[in-house]
Design a protein around this motif. Structure first.
Motif, mmCIF file in Angstrom:
data_model
loop_
_atom_site.group_PDB
_atom_site.id
_atom_site.type_symbol
_atom_site.label_atom_id
_atom_site.label_comp_id
_atom_site.label_asym_id
_atom_site.label_seq_id
_atom_site.Cartn_x
_atom_site.Cartn_y
_atom_site.Cartn_z
ATOM 1 N N GLY A 78 0.787 -1.225 0.000
ATOM 2 C CA GLY A 78 0.000 0.000 0.000
ATOM 3 C C GLY A 78 0.817 1.273 0.000
ATOM 4 N N SER A 79 1.741 1.385 -0.921
ATOM 5 C CA SER A 79 2.450 2.632 -1.189
ATOM 6 C C SER A 79 2.194 2.930 -2.655
ATOM 7 N N TYR A 80 1.417 3.972 -2.943
ATOM 8 C CA TYR A 80 0.747 4.065 -4.238
ATOM 9 C C TYR A 80 1.285 5.158 -5.151
ATOM 10 N N ALA A 81 1.050 4.920 -6.444
ATOM 11 C CA ALA A 81 1.032 5.985 -7.447
ATOM 12 C C ALA A 81 -0.443 6.238 -7.752
ATOM 13 N N ARG A 82 -0.905 7.459 -7.481
ATOM 14 C CA ARG A 82 -2.289 7.840 -7.758
ATOM 15 C C ARG A 82 -2.294 8.794 -8.941
ATOM 16 N N GLY A 83 -3.254 8.630 -9.836
ATOM 17 C CA GLY A 83 -3.275 9.490 -11.006
ATOM 18 C C GLY A 83 -4.679 9.828 -11.448
ATOM 19 N N TYR A 412 4.887 -1.927 5.702
ATOM 20 C CA TYR A 412 4.023 -1.864 4.527
ATOM 21 C C TYR A 412 2.927 -2.914 4.620
ATOM 22 N N GLU A 413 1.728 -2.502 4.270
ATOM 23 C CA GLU A 413 0.597 -3.419 4.216
ATOM 24 C C GLU A 413 0.574 -4.123 2.864
#
Length: 424
Positions: A78-83, A412-413
């Motif tokens: 759950g460490s994201y690239a959001r777009g 990290y999840e």
């Protein structure tokens, strides 16, 4: 095999009144920040918008086994690239983002340019060109705007660049192709772009868990791709935290070390009549060991030995996870860490710079004979991977941060869903 499905219509979930995630979809402040960034860079709303969420990935088992036709275990975290994407009705491709360079491309000029592994322009050119080659892009309406925000900075070396690659792949999949491409297809598309446009040479160890989500057992026997099998295991339910600790001092560049490992393993394989060590019998290598030592040196021989040892331990760890045998998994992780340190030798051997080895020693001390730590395969000169019991997590985190700086240790999840997209 699991796949990433077509884009979904978010409908009434986008109330914008909360800051959490609804079914994986960024809402509230996250969505507001994406829209503010998009409008600030490229102007207000004039087309329907698509939101993309792409997780990071961690290699749980398998250090330098992928490029030799072996096996690995990797997971989405759950460490994201959001777009946020939208068509702009023009022939321009415009990309901006928090912590990213602003780029503007002519959709008629997608030829390859010199680029490194973190070259955003080269990646975007390659991804758009690939969709065009496959007949998935609208020939008369290629222009789009995209704004992205990343939890980990590009080039950090901790979670790889695959979250960003798959964010773009999934964005174009839904913007142009109606969400018809599967997770495996998106992962292989991202891998092809990484190889052809960014100078990458690995198998899709990073892209597949990002595209598919969850914990994936990966087999790289096919040099053109990989077979992925989802493993049903929950570290949190077993009482463990999956942590990366950034301990590297940055004095030795990681690509140079990784390149030498690849070159030496392939040289040994070539001397034995194969392209990869996975296509060589270990017994044949041992019979020719005197010749291998004389021709390539002891380090190359040790690295080849590591491959076979590590590949066997990956398969043993897969069985341990399937059996919910955390004790066996931890024992094998410690053995893998020893093999990486002694045989793979991917960390610097400079007298005053032993950051990774010191990090492992400090981690072992803070684990208090519980859990396990090893060199993280995705960032061998920067980070260690630790499986930390809940009972000692606070002390472990505080101890590591006290030496390497606040925030050096991060838990990290593991997340079940891979790169996904929603129409607003």
């Amino acid at each position: 095999m699991a796949t990433v499905g077509a884009g979904r219509d978010a409908g009434q979930n986008l109330c914008g009144c909360c800051d959490d995630v609804v079914g994986g979809l960024p809402t509230g402040s996250d969505l507001d920040l994406l829209r503010e960034g998009l409008y600030g860079c490229f102007g207000g709303a004039f087309a329907r918008e698509l939101v993309v969420l792409s997780p990071g990935s961690i290699v749980l088992a398998g250090n330098h086994t992928d490029h030799q036709g072996g096996h690995a275990v990797a997971c989405a975290v759950g460490s994201y690239a959001r777009g946020i994407f939208r068509a702009n009705g023009e022939g321009r491709i415009r990309v901006g983002g928090r912590g990213l360079p602003a780029i503007q491309l002519d959709s008629a000029d997608l030829d390859a340019r010199d680029g490194g592994l973190d070259d955003l322009s080269a990646m975007v050119r390659g991804m758009v060109a690939l969709f065009l080659q496959r007949g998935l892009a609208p020939g008369d309406a290629l222009g789009f705007d995209a704004y992205l925000a990343l939890d980990e900075p590009v080039g950090s070396g901790l979670l790889g660049e695959s979250a960003l690659e798959l964010a773009f792949a999934q964005g174009l999949n839904n913007l142009w192709a109606g969400g018809t491409l599967s997770g495996e297809e998106l992962a292989l598309a991202a891998l092809r772009v990484a190889r052809e446009r960014l100078g990458g040479s690995s198998a899709p160890m990073w892209q597949l868990p990002v595209a598919l989500g969850g914990i994936q057992h990966l087999s790289f026997a096919d040099s053109g791709g990989a077979v992925a099998e989802r493993i049903d295991f929950d570290f949190a339910q077993e009482g463990y935290n999956v942590c990366l600790v950034e301990v590297g001092d940055g004095r030795v560049t990681e690509p140079a070390s990784c390149s030498s490992i690849l070159q030496e393993m392939q040289a040994v394989a070539g001397a034995l009549g194969a392209e990869r060590l996975g296509d060589v019998r270990e017994v044949d290598f041992m019979m020719d060991l005197p010749v291998i030592r004389d021709q390539f040196g002891d380090r190359a021989a040790l690295r080849a030995i590591h491959f076979w040892r590590e590949d066997r331990m990956v398969e043993h760890r897969v069985r341990a996870l399937k059996a919910k045998d955390m004790h066996a998994f931890l024992e094998l992780t410690r053995a893998s860490g020893a093999s990486t340190a002694m045989y793979l030798q991917g960390t610097p051997r400079v007298a005053r710079s032993q950051a990774i080895m010191l990090g492992l020693a400090v981690a072992d001390e803070n684990l208090r004979h519980e859990g396990a730590a090893c060199i993280h395969g995705g960032s061998p000169e920067r980070a260690i991977l630790a499986f930390v019991p809940d009972s000692v997590y606070e002390l472990f985190s505080q101890g590591m941060n006290a030496i390497y700086g606040e925030g050096a240790c991060r838990a990290y999840e593991v997340v079940d869903e891979g790169a996904s997209a929603w129409w607003l």
